[in-house]
Design a protein around this motif. Sequence first.
Motif, PDB file in Angstrom:
ATOM      1  N   ASN A 161      67.956 -44.929  -9.622  1.00  0.00           N
ATOM      2  CA  ASN A 161      69.339 -44.686  -9.195  1.00  0.00           C
ATOM      3  C   ASN A 161      69.748 -43.287  -9.599  1.00  0.00           C
ATOM      4  N   GLU A 162      70.270 -42.524  -8.672  1.00  0.00           N
ATOM      5  CA  GLU A 162      70.837 -41.198  -8.981  1.00  0.00           C
ATOM      6  C   GLU A 162      70.001 -40.467 -10.040  1.00  0.00           C
ATOM      7  N   TYR A 163      68.723 -40.279  -9.728  1.00  0.00           N
ATOM      8  CA  TYR A 163      67.834 -39.570 -10.667  1.00  0.00           C
ATOM      9  C   TYR A 163      68.482 -38.246 -11.104  1.00  0.00           C
ATOM     10  N   ASN A 264      68.899 -43.077  -4.138  1.00  0.00           N
ATOM     11  CA  ASN A 264      70.157 -42.433  -3.744  1.00  0.00           C
ATOM     12  C   ASN A 264      70.298 -41.041  -4.354  1.00  0.00           C
ATOM     13  N   LEU A 265      70.375 -40.043  -3.478  1.00  0.00           N
ATOM     14  CA  LEU A 265      70.546 -38.649  -3.878  1.00  0.00           C
ATOM     15  C   LEU A 265      72.042 -38.347  -4.019  1.00  0.00           C
ATOM     16  N   MET A 266      72.346 -37.114  -4.409  1.00  0.00           N
ATOM     17  CA  MET A 266      73.749 -36.805  -4.728  1.00  0.00           C
ATOM     18  C   MET A 266      74.256 -35.524  -4.067  1.00  0.00           C
ATOM     19  N   GLY A 267      73.789 -35.228  -2.871  1.00  0.00           N
ATOM     20  CA  GLY A 267      74.303 -34.053  -2.169  1.00  0.00           C
ATOM     21  C   GLY A 267      73.753 -32.773  -2.780  1.00  0.00           C
ATOM     22  N   PRO A 271      69.963 -29.905 -10.300  1.00  0.00           N
ATOM     23  CA  PRO A 271      68.725 -30.083 -11.068  1.00  0.00           C
ATOM     24  C   PRO A 271      67.493 -30.471 -10.261  1.00  0.00           C
ATOM     25  N   LEU A 272      67.650 -31.135  -9.120  1.00  0.00           N
ATOM     26  CA  LEU A 272      66.464 -31.640  -8.412  1.00  0.00           C
ATOM     27  C   LEU A 272      66.307 -30.975  -7.058  1.00  0.00           C
ATOM     28  N   ASN A 273      65.089 -30.558  -6.771  1.00  0.00           N
ATOM     29  CA  ASN A 273      64.800 -29.955  -5.470  1.00  0.00           C
ATOM     30  C   ASN A 273      64.602 -31.083  -4.456  1.00  0.00           C
ATOM     31  N   TYR A 274      65.689 -31.440  -3.787  1.00  0.00           N
ATOM     32  CA  TYR A 274      65.648 -32.590  -2.885  1.00  0.00           C
ATOM     33  C   TYR A 274      64.735 -32.358  -1.680  1.00  0.00           C
ATOM     34  N   HIS A 275      64.442 -31.108  -1.349  1.00  0.00           N
ATOM     35  CA  HIS A 275      63.491 -30.898  -0.248  1.00  0.00           C
ATOM     36  C   HIS A 275      62.131 -31.485  -0.620  1.00  0.00           C
ATOM     37  N   SER A 285      68.898 -41.355   1.388  1.00  0.00           N
ATOM     38  CA  SER A 285      70.230 -41.940   1.202  1.00  0.00           C
ATOM     39  C   SER A 285      70.957 -41.120   0.148  1.00  0.00           C
ATOM     40  N   TRP A 286      72.288 -41.156   0.219  1.00  0.00           N
ATOM     41  CA  TRP A 286      73.020 -40.354  -0.765  1.00  0.00           C
ATOM     42  C   TRP A 286      74.395 -40.936  -1.032  1.00  0.00           C
ATOM     43  N   ASP A 287      74.982 -40.479  -2.145  1.00  0.00           N
ATOM     44  CA  ASP A 287      76.265 -40.990  -2.620  1.00  0.00           C
ATOM     45  C   ASP A 287      77.334 -39.924  -2.428  1.00  0.00           C
TER      46      ASP A 287
END
Length: 693
Positions: A161-163, A264-267, A271-275, A285-287
């Motif tokens: 959840n929301e790593y 679930n990602l956070m936009g 801190p995290l390279n979502y690519h 998915s995201w919040d």
Amino acid sequence: MTEPNAPLPSASAAPTRLPRLLHGGDYNPEQWPEAVRDEDIALMTAANVNVATLPVFGWVSLQPSEDTFTFEWLDAVLNRMADSGIYACLATATASIPAWMDQKYPDILCTDASGVRRRHGGRHTFCPTSPDFRRLSTDLARRIAERYRDHPALLLWHVGNEYGGNATSGRCFCARCAAAFRTWLQEKYGDLETLNARWYLAFWGHTLTHWEQVEPPYANGESQTHQAQRLDWSRFQSDTLLECFKAEATVLREITPSIPITTNLMGAFLPLNYHAWAKEMDVVSWDNYPGPHDPPSFVAFSHALMRGLKEGQPFLLMEQSPSQQNWQAYNWLKAPGLLRLQSFQAVAQGAESVMYFQWRRGRGGIEKLHGAVVEHPGRHDTRVFREVSELGADLARLGDATLGGRVSARAALLFDWEAWWALSYSSGPSTDLQYVQECRAFYAALYGLGIQTEIVAPDADLSRFDLIVAPVLSLIESRTAAAIEQRVENGATFLATFFTGLVDNNDLVHAGGAPGPLTKTLGLWVEETDALPKNKTNALRFERQLGGIEAGRTFPSRLLCDRVRLEAAQMVAAYTDDFYAGEPALTVNTLGQGRAYYLATRPEDDALTAILAALCAERGIGSPLGGGTPPPAGVEVSGRVSPGGSPLLYLLNHSLSSVNVALPPGTYTDLLTGETLAEIASLEPRGVRILTL
Ligand SMILES: [Zn+2]
């Protein structure tokens, strides 16, 4: 209330694509007695809910000690959900580690930048390199997957959840992580000499003479001095946390290959390279938790950023508050109609779900004042419950009409986590220079014009885009620059800004300075950069006409002023003030079939819109409403095409006034109301229309 959901089909028909628009949210039955859980299912049906995410924080409830497993309560909940036609977005339950685990394996807990190990508490507190965490989390994921692999409720896997969503942003500075960092660096650079060179450790005499001297950037150590070190640490930490996700996902894929996996990602989350993360996820998915003052373009930017992670594929809105948050300074209620509008904004931008955190408001803990569908009175005759139910009925009415829709965008905005990291860690040129703020501003200008824009990684395939905008891409690799150059030569328009192309992926300044590998494309070089304090402005005066901007028009500018020296490029606008008055502030270079613009300073937002309107007009890029006319102020327009279906036109009125929107020729049906429309679509305040030809 609409018809209750039909019971779910058998597991053998478990869908890999979503069967319908999802409506539901996070459900924490472990906080409630049996009688309330029974009531929940009835209320979910009444609210037109068809999916629940659970049990995200259920680890200790499923495994109260290392050798004890208690799945029976979850069996009962899932069975009742299936009987009522409610799907499960089934969590691996590893977001909060049980107290017994912290007690038994103390080094599972992460260590902060000062070298202090956490105590038990909070969530996401595991050290990402802990072998005990990997073993226990994958074991739980395996048991859950094996137990529920054929359960009819199982629709989707929700890992963790929301790593990164904790006090250390998922980073751990323990000795084991430091050692893993050294190994990661050895694999990347081979020898220490290369590391010293790539990190530029000759600066301030920080050259290392033994691998054991390499440390993470501790708060009381190298946290500020060497940006290359922090860049690699960010990459290492993002990768290492991703390994935790992948470890669980691998187990799930092995047992249930046809069930899609998400987290679930956070936009725009630094801190995290979502690519990199999105490559490991089946569906993004995201919040979405906008602040009360965030403009609609801000939210649209986040949706587009998340959609762009998988090059425009639909995504899931995993969480939003149905009413209020609890962590702002002032936690405003969402006014009537705002939840509906924000939910349809997500759908218009590509979401295939509308989901909430959370289903039932808890009685205690830090989120007891966070909004929920079922509020503390526990009733269904509340404003929020009514709005949620009506929204669910609207979504059910849409059926599968919006599923699989894609935006046919000709404009792209390049967004790069590494450039964001580099700029965040840079000392200078201005504390007001914020990467995401600039990206949002350029996106907002296109959004206001109704231009469909994809937000993509710099290494994305650029061939389908005719306008490429790259705000403040200070870190750029040669291959990215080469791809841009090729696309421009083949006919695209490229817009770069101040502070672009300065450094490589080690934050080392390119040979010859900015714009580095974009020098040929832009046809200029940057001599120096002036940073303007808040109370100081310059201005750009157009020396020639650009689209609708007449020669002689002057627009104030702020933030930074690059002093550029032209090679092949030509001046479009000049500075009006300071010792560099008359020098280029906006330039254009013709390269092959295309053009590359360089905006050397930051105009105010209205001028940004005018410049982008001119560039769009140059390539014949318009809004889905047709012509060059932007939508009325406050109206968001989105065009999406479903596979094999007709194009859908989404109109959202974010203003508090009624507004009429002129439609392109044709006769339209509003999928929400069934009305037939032509020429004009009227929108009520916060009104939404989804039109099909
Ligand atoms: Zn660690």
